[in-house]
Design a protein around this motif. Structure first.
Motif, PDB file in Angstrom:
ATOM      1  N   PHE A 237       1.034  -1.282  -0.196  1.00  0.00           N
ATOM      2  CA  PHE A 237      -0.137  -0.094  -0.028  1.00  0.00           C
ATOM      3  C   PHE A 237       0.864   1.075  -0.050  1.00  0.00           C
ATOM      4  O   PHE A 237       1.977   1.279   0.591  1.00  0.00           O
ATOM      5  CB  PHE A 237      -0.808   0.013   1.140  1.00  0.00           C
ATOM      6  CG  PHE A 237      -1.844  -1.193   1.212  1.00  0.00           C
ATOM      7  CD1 PHE A 237      -3.129  -1.184   0.530  1.00  0.00           C
ATOM      8  CD2 PHE A 237      -1.613  -2.478   1.867  1.00  0.00           C
ATOM      9  CE1 PHE A 237      -4.100  -1.991   0.604  1.00  0.00           C
ATOM     10  CE2 PHE A 237      -2.534  -3.291   1.790  1.00  0.00           C
ATOM     11  CZ  PHE A 237      -3.655  -3.203   1.259  1.00  0.00           C
ATOM     12  N   GLU A 238       0.390   2.423  -0.718  1.00  0.00           N
ATOM     13  CA  GLU A 238       0.935   3.597  -0.467  1.00  0.00           C
ATOM     14  C   GLU A 238       1.134   4.037   0.828  1.00  0.00           C
ATOM     15  O   GLU A 238      -0.249   4.075   1.444  1.00  0.00           O
ATOM     16  CB  GLU A 238       0.404   4.439  -1.527  1.00  0.00           C
ATOM     17  CG  GLU A 238       0.422   4.193  -2.872  1.00  0.00           C
ATOM     18  CD  GLU A 238       1.823   4.607  -3.348  1.00  0.00           C
ATOM     19  OE1 GLU A 238       2.604   5.423  -2.935  1.00  0.00           O
ATOM     20  OE2 GLU A 238       2.369   3.697  -4.325  1.00  0.00           O
ATOM     21  N   PRO A 239       2.115   4.586   1.251  1.00  0.00           N
ATOM     22  CA  PRO A 239       1.848   5.325   2.742  1.00  0.00           C
ATOM     23  C   PRO A 239       1.401   6.906   2.712  1.00  0.00           C
ATOM     24  O   PRO A 239       1.015   7.228   3.878  1.00  0.00           O
ATOM     25  CB  PRO A 239       3.542   5.401   3.120  1.00  0.00           C
ATOM     26  CG  PRO A 239       4.257   5.570   1.595  1.00  0.00           C
ATOM     27  CD  PRO A 239       3.297   4.826   0.582  1.00  0.00           C
ATOM     28  N   THR A 240       1.184   7.250   1.636  1.00  0.00           N
ATOM     29  CA  THR A 240       0.300   8.524   1.737  1.00  0.00           C
ATOM     30  C   THR A 240      -0.951   8.410   1.831  1.00  0.00           C
ATOM     31  O   THR A 240      -1.697   7.560   1.516  1.00  0.00           O
ATOM     32  CB  THR A 240       0.851   9.124   0.313  1.00  0.00           C
ATOM     33  OG1 THR A 240       0.135   8.374  -0.725  1.00  0.00           O
ATOM     34  CG2 THR A 240       2.088   9.537   0.051  1.00  0.00           C
ATOM     35  N   ALA A 241      -1.391   9.729   2.747  1.00  0.00           N
ATOM     36  CA  ALA A 241      -2.941   9.738   3.094  1.00  0.00           C
ATOM     37  C   ALA A 241      -3.830   9.787   1.752  1.00  0.00           C
ATOM     38  O   ALA A 241      -3.291  10.577   0.946  1.00  0.00           O
ATOM     39  CB  ALA A 241      -3.063  10.790   4.151  1.00  0.00           C
ATOM     40  N   LEU A 242      -5.086   9.346   1.938  1.00  0.00           N
ATOM     41  CA  LEU A 242      -5.905   9.674   0.822  1.00  0.00           C
ATOM     42  C   LEU A 242      -6.566  10.874   0.723  1.00  0.00           C
ATOM     43  O   LEU A 242      -6.510  11.570   1.687  1.00  0.00           O
ATOM     44  CB  LEU A 242      -7.275   8.798   0.821  1.00  0.00           C
ATOM     45  CG  LEU A 242      -7.007   7.056   0.679  1.00  0.00           C
ATOM     46  CD1 LEU A 242      -8.121   6.599   1.212  1.00  0.00           C
ATOM     47  CD2 LEU A 242      -6.651   6.873  -0.599  1.00  0.00           C
ATOM     48  N   PRO A 243      -6.996  11.428  -0.428  1.00  0.00           N
ATOM     49  CA  PRO A 243      -7.354  12.926  -0.377  1.00  0.00           C
ATOM     50  C   PRO A 243      -8.579  13.051   0.555  1.00  0.00           C
ATOM     51  O   PRO A 243      -9.413  11.923   0.833  1.00  0.00           O
ATOM     52  CB  PRO A 243      -7.783  13.190  -1.796  1.00  0.00           C
ATOM     53  CG  PRO A 243      -6.955  12.310  -2.477  1.00  0.00           C
ATOM     54  CD  PRO A 243      -6.585  10.913  -1.797  1.00  0.00           C
TER      55      PRO A 243
END
Length: 88
Positions: free
Chosen positions: A28-34
């Motif tokens: 999974f991407e570590p960045t938060a979802l918009p």
């Protein structure tokens, strides 16, 4: 409730492409979802069909890194245990 789609050849082709494209996500991407994305995804997921509209699923949002690690570790232990029950 929206009306059902028109099952045209284009619609069927797009659906087939989507079903063939889908994958089991393992990283999974570590960045938060918009903002608002998670809520929209959960709302859509809750519209999935279920027997008698029982909607037996429950969604849990785990934001703490420590808890996410614990969940992943638990899954890996349970998965390894389950794999011992299979041969070949």
């Amino acid at each position: 409730m929206p009306s059902p789609p028109d099952f045209t050849d284009d619609f069927r082709s797009g659906l087939i492409t989507l079903l063939r494209w889908r994958r089991d996500v393992r990283r999974f991407e570590p960045t938060a979802l918009p903002e608002g994305t998670l809520e929209r995804l959960l709302e859509l997921a809750s519209t999935a069909p279920s027997v008698g509209l029982s909607q037996p699923w429950r969604f849990v949002v785990v934001e703490s890194l420590k808890r996410r690690t614990a969940v992943r570790d638990c899954f890996e232990r349970c998965n390894a245990e389950a794999l011992t029950r299979f041969s070949g």
